[in-house]
Design a protein around this motif. Structure first.
Motif, short mmCIF file in Angstrom:
data_model
loop_
_atom_site.label_atom_id
_atom_site.label_comp_id
_atom_site.label_asym_id
_atom_site.label_seq_id
_atom_site.Cartn_x
_atom_site.Cartn_y
_atom_site.Cartn_z
N LYS A 189 0.86 -1.18 0.00
CA LYS A 189 0.00 0.00 0.00
C LYS A 189 0.91 1.24 0.00
O LYS A 189 2.11 1.14 0.17
CB LYS A 189 -0.95 0.00 1.20
N GLU A 190 0.29 2.37 -0.20
CA GLU A 190 1.05 3.63 -0.24
C GLU A 190 1.83 3.81 1.06
O GLU A 190 1.27 3.70 2.15
CB GLU A 190 0.07 4.81 -0.43
N PRO A 191 3.16 4.07 0.96
CA PRO A 191 3.94 4.27 2.19
C PRO A 191 3.43 5.46 3.00
O PRO A 191 2.89 6.43 2.44
CB PRO A 191 5.36 4.55 1.67
N ARG A 192 3.57 5.35 4.30
CA ARG A 192 3.16 6.44 5.19
C ARG A 192 4.02 7.67 4.92
O ARG A 192 5.10 7.58 4.33
CB ARG A 192 3.26 6.02 6.66
N VAL A 193 3.55 8.81 5.37
CA VAL A 193 4.30 10.06 5.23
C VAL A 193 5.22 10.18 6.44
O VAL A 193 4.80 9.93 7.57
CB VAL A 193 3.33 11.26 5.14
N ALA A 194 6.45 10.58 6.19
CA ALA A 194 7.42 10.75 7.29
C ALA A 194 6.93 11.83 8.24
O ALA A 194 6.50 12.90 7.79
CB ALA A 194 8.79 11.12 6.73
N GLU A 195 6.97 11.54 9.53
CA GLU A 195 6.54 12.55 10.50
C GLU A 195 7.61 13.63 10.63
O GLU A 195 8.80 13.37 10.47
CB GLU A 195 6.26 11.91 11.86
N LYS A 196 7.16 14.83 10.89
CA LYS A 196 8.08 15.94 11.06
C LYS A 196 8.55 15.95 12.51
O LYS A 196 7.77 15.67 13.42
CB LYS A 196 7.41 17.28 10.72
N VAL A 197 9.81 16.24 12.73
CA VAL A 197 10.36 16.27 14.08
C VAL A 197 10.90 17.66 14.38
O VAL A 197 11.25 18.43 13.47
CB VAL A 197 11.48 15.22 14.26
N ASP A 198 10.96 17.98 15.65
CA ASP A 198 11.51 19.25 16.11
C ASP A 198 13.02 19.10 16.21
O ASP A 198 13.53 18.42 17.11
CB ASP A 198 10.90 19.63 17.46
N LEU A 199 13.74 19.71 15.29
CA LEU A 199 15.19 19.57 15.25
C LEU A 199 15.86 20.06 16.53
O LEU A 199 16.92 19.56 16.92
CB LEU A 199 15.76 20.32 14.05
#
Length: 188
Positions: free
Chosen positions: A167-177
């Motif tokens: 299935k469509e890969p999940r979207v990478a979560e954004k992290v607080d650098l």
């Protein structure tokens, strides 16, 4: 695909189906692996490809290793080990080849092999190939090492599962650098 897109958005894709990567795609996968930072140009890695019926053989090897672990080993644990390699049409076993060297310690060589594995994952994502890095206790089993034909100074560091995303890969979560990056020395 832009390099930064692959670096910033690559995610693991655990649900994989046929087909496996093509010969042309594999050339890019392993070409990317060979670009890993490598102090001294030792090339402290090698790769095994496992596909087709060989995945069943690998599953039996893992099941045997599970039986030998000691402690309580359930049928479910053995079945999980046996079926693991069947979760993808291609398994790449990444092997670190650690050598005694006066200038380049084994720890750096191990990092280089890990970077080579990561290169494969990035190249897979860039080509639309699903991939996930798995290990687990059995990856470090002496029985598995012997069964895969590892030599002195060699160790499995990754089982990379590759194939077509189910299935469509999940979207990478954004992290607080800011949680991971700070200046040194800190504020006084």
């Amino acid at each position: 695909m832009q390099a930064l897109d692959a670096l910033l958005n690559r995610v693991s894709v655990p649900r994989l189906v046929e087909p496996a990567p093509t010969a042309e795609q594999r050339e890019a996968l392993f070409g990317a692996a060979l670009r890993a930072p490598d102090h001294g140009h030792l090339q402290p890695y090698r790769f095994l490809t496992v596909e087709g019926a060989a995945r069943e053989q690998m599953g039996e090897l893992l099941a045997e290793a599970a039986r030998q672990q000691g402690g309580e080993v359930t049928d479910a644990m053995i079945d999980k080990a046996r079926n693991g390699p069947l979760r993808a049409p291609l398994v790449v076993v990444v092997i670190a080849k650690l050598q005694e060297h006066v200038k380049y310690p084994k720890a750096e060589q191990l990092l280089t092999a890990g970077c080579a594995a990561h290169g494969i994952l990035l190249a897979a994502y860039a080509q639309g190939i699903g991939a996930v890095w798995r290990t687990g206790d059995l990856a470090y089993s002496k029985h598995v090492a012997e069964g895969l034909g590892l030599g002195e100074g060699e160790e499995v560091i990754a089982f990379l599962y590759l194939g077509t995303p189910q299935k469509e890969p999940r979207v990478a979560e954004k992290v607080d650098l800011a949680e991971f990056v700070s200046a040194w020395p800190g504020k006084v």
